[in-house]
Scaffold this active site. Structure first.
Site, mmCIF file in Angstrom:
data_model
loop_
_atom_site.group_PDB
_atom_site.id
_atom_site.type_symbol
_atom_site.label_atom_id
_atom_site.label_comp_id
_atom_site.label_asym_id
_atom_site.label_seq_id
_atom_site.Cartn_x
_atom_site.Cartn_y
_atom_site.Cartn_z
ATOM 1 N N HIS A 108 82.974 -22.861 77.522
ATOM 2 C CA HIS A 108 82.391 -24.036 76.863
ATOM 3 C C HIS A 108 80.880 -24.012 77.078
ATOM 4 O O HIS A 108 80.416 -23.650 78.160
ATOM 5 C CB HIS A 108 82.941 -25.332 77.472
ATOM 6 C CG HIS A 108 82.116 -26.540 77.099
ATOM 7 N ND1 HIS A 108 82.306 -27.217 75.905
ATOM 8 C CD2 HIS A 108 81.070 -27.142 77.720
ATOM 9 C CE1 HIS A 108 81.401 -28.193 75.831
ATOM 10 N NE2 HIS A 108 80.639 -28.166 76.920
ATOM 11 N N ASN A 142 89.580 -20.000 74.631
ATOM 12 C CA ASN A 142 88.423 -19.211 74.207
ATOM 13 C C ASN A 142 87.362 -19.037 75.296
ATOM 14 O O ASN A 142 86.179 -18.900 75.007
ATOM 15 C CB ASN A 142 87.831 -19.826 72.934
ATOM 16 C CG ASN A 142 87.416 -21.267 73.134
ATOM 17 O OD1 ASN A 142 87.488 -21.786 74.236
ATOM 18 N ND2 ASN A 142 86.961 -21.910 72.081
ATOM 19 N N LYS A 148 86.515 -21.595 81.278
ATOM 20 C CA LYS A 148 87.780 -22.314 81.132
ATOM 21 C C LYS A 148 88.883 -21.637 81.964
ATOM 22 O O LYS A 148 88.697 -20.507 82.437
ATOM 23 C CB LYS A 148 88.130 -22.381 79.638
ATOM 24 C CG LYS A 148 87.097 -23.182 78.823
ATOM 25 C CD LYS A 148 87.509 -23.331 77.359
ATOM 26 C CE LYS A 148 86.478 -24.139 76.581
ATOM 27 N NZ LYS A 148 86.894 -24.352 75.161
ATOM 28 N N GLU A 184 76.655 -34.048 79.537
ATOM 29 C CA GLU A 184 77.718 -33.238 80.152
ATOM 30 C C GLU A 184 77.381 -32.843 81.596
ATOM 31 O O GLU A 184 78.269 -32.792 82.454
ATOM 32 C CB GLU A 184 78.001 -32.009 79.276
ATOM 33 C CG GLU A 184 78.626 -32.415 77.955
ATOM 34 C CD GLU A 184 78.987 -31.269 77.027
ATOM 35 O OE1 GLU A 184 79.781 -31.501 76.094
ATOM 36 O OE2 GLU A 184 78.478 -30.143 77.217
ATOM 37 N N TYR A 223 86.244 -34.263 75.470
ATOM 38 C CA TYR A 223 86.627 -33.840 74.127
ATOM 39 C C TYR A 223 86.939 -35.038 73.223
ATOM 40 O O TYR A 223 87.782 -34.947 72.325
ATOM 41 C CB TYR A 223 87.814 -32.872 74.191
ATOM 42 C CG TYR A 223 87.430 -31.478 74.655
ATOM 43 C CD1 TYR A 223 86.356 -30.791 74.081
ATOM 44 C CD2 TYR A 223 88.155 -30.822 75.647
ATOM 45 C CE1 TYR A 223 85.996 -29.513 74.503
ATOM 46 C CE2 TYR A 223 87.803 -29.535 76.072
ATOM 47 C CZ TYR A 223 86.725 -28.891 75.489
ATOM 48 O OH TYR A 223 86.390 -27.622 75.897
HETATM 49 N N1 UDP Z 1 89.735 -26.097 69.669
HETATM 50 C C1 UDP Z 1 91.030 -25.755 69.303
HETATM 51 N N2 UDP Z 1 91.337 -25.675 67.957
HETATM 52 C C2 UDP Z 1 90.417 -25.934 66.987
HETATM 53 C C3 UDP Z 1 89.102 -26.271 67.365
HETATM 54 C C4 UDP Z 1 88.798 -26.344 68.719
HETATM 55 O O1 UDP Z 1 91.878 -25.547 70.156
HETATM 56 O O2 UDP Z 1 90.764 -25.852 65.791
HETATM 57 C C5 UDP Z 1 89.389 -26.174 71.101
HETATM 58 C C6 UDP Z 1 88.626 -24.936 71.598
HETATM 59 O O3 UDP Z 1 89.008 -24.676 72.943
HETATM 60 C C7 UDP Z 1 87.188 -25.433 71.522
HETATM 61 C C8 UDP Z 1 87.354 -26.886 71.965
HETATM 62 O O4 UDP Z 1 88.557 -27.296 71.336
HETATM 63 O O5 UDP Z 1 86.333 -24.687 72.355
HETATM 64 C C9 UDP Z 1 86.211 -27.809 71.577
HETATM 65 O O6 UDP Z 1 86.010 -27.768 70.189
HETATM 66 P P1 UDP Z 1 84.539 -27.781 69.601
HETATM 67 O O7 UDP Z 1 84.665 -28.008 68.128
HETATM 68 O O8 UDP Z 1 83.658 -28.685 70.386
HETATM 69 O O9 UDP Z 1 84.098 -26.233 69.786
HETATM 70 P P2 UDP Z 1 83.061 -25.537 70.802
HETATM 71 O O10 UDP Z 1 81.888 -26.469 70.958
HETATM 72 O O11 UDP Z 1 83.810 -25.290 72.102
HETATM 73 O O12 UDP Z 1 82.690 -24.241 70.135
HETATM 74 MG MG MG Z 2 81.857 -28.462 71.417
#
Ligand code: UDP
Ligand code: MG
Length: 132
Positions: free
Chosen positions: A115, A112, A9, A126, A49
């Site tokens: 991805h 974070n 990211k 994807e 997303y």
């Molecule tokens: N995210 C966020 N706040 C939250 C949950 C997710 O900002 O409470 C963001 C974070 O960057 C995350 C992305 O949204 O990586 C996608 O969320 P997902 O639940 O798909 O998590 P991931 O698969 O990335 O672990």
């Molecule tokens: Mg995810």
């Protein structure tokens, strides 16, 4: 061989973490088979997303993901989808253990670093989405 979609990211690139994160992927024995720096737009982020587009944090997430380039990757290996999720650590950084990428580098739930696709089905979608 199984493939997954991985994306470093904008924070990873801004903070100069690209080399360290790629090393972890390679050290694990996975193969990087495609890599491209991309500046993402709002529409692609909304599509990617879609499962969280109605969440209150979405505008902040969209601004973050479009503020600079990402490194889009296709990573290949045995059980790589689940394996990369383990290397990454969980979404909730409070639960991300030291030794995981998020546990070691992320201090923020939104910014974070990385991805990774969450299933083999999602990985195929994807990879198509970002590499055509
Ligand atoms: N995210 C966020 N706040 C939250 C949950 C997710 O900002 O409470 C963001 C974070 O960057 C995350 C992305 O949204 O990586 C996608 O969320 P997902 O639940 O798909 O998590 P991931 O698969 O990335 O672990
Ligand atoms: Mg995810």
């Amino acid at each position: 061989m199984e493939q997954t979609y991985i994306m470093l990211k904008p924070d990873a690139l801004e903070r100069g973490l690209m080399g360290q994160v790629l090393s972890r992927i390679e050290n694990k024995g996975y193969k990087i088979v495609k890599a491209e720096l991309k500046q993402l737009g709002e529409d692609l982020i909304k599509e990617h997303y879609a499962h969280i587009a109605d969440k209150p944090f979405f505008p902040e997430l969209a601004a973050f993901m479009t503020r600079g380039p990402v490194l889009a990757l296709v990573v290949e290996g045995d059980n790589v989808v689940e394996g990369m999720r383990t290397l990454m650590g969980p979404t909730n950084i409070k639960e991300a253990q030291p030794g995981t990428i998020r546990g070691d580098f992320a201090t923020n739930m939104t910014e974070n670093v990385i991805h990774g696709s969450d299933s083999t089905e999602t990985a195929q979608i994807e990879i198509k989405r970002f590499f055509g």
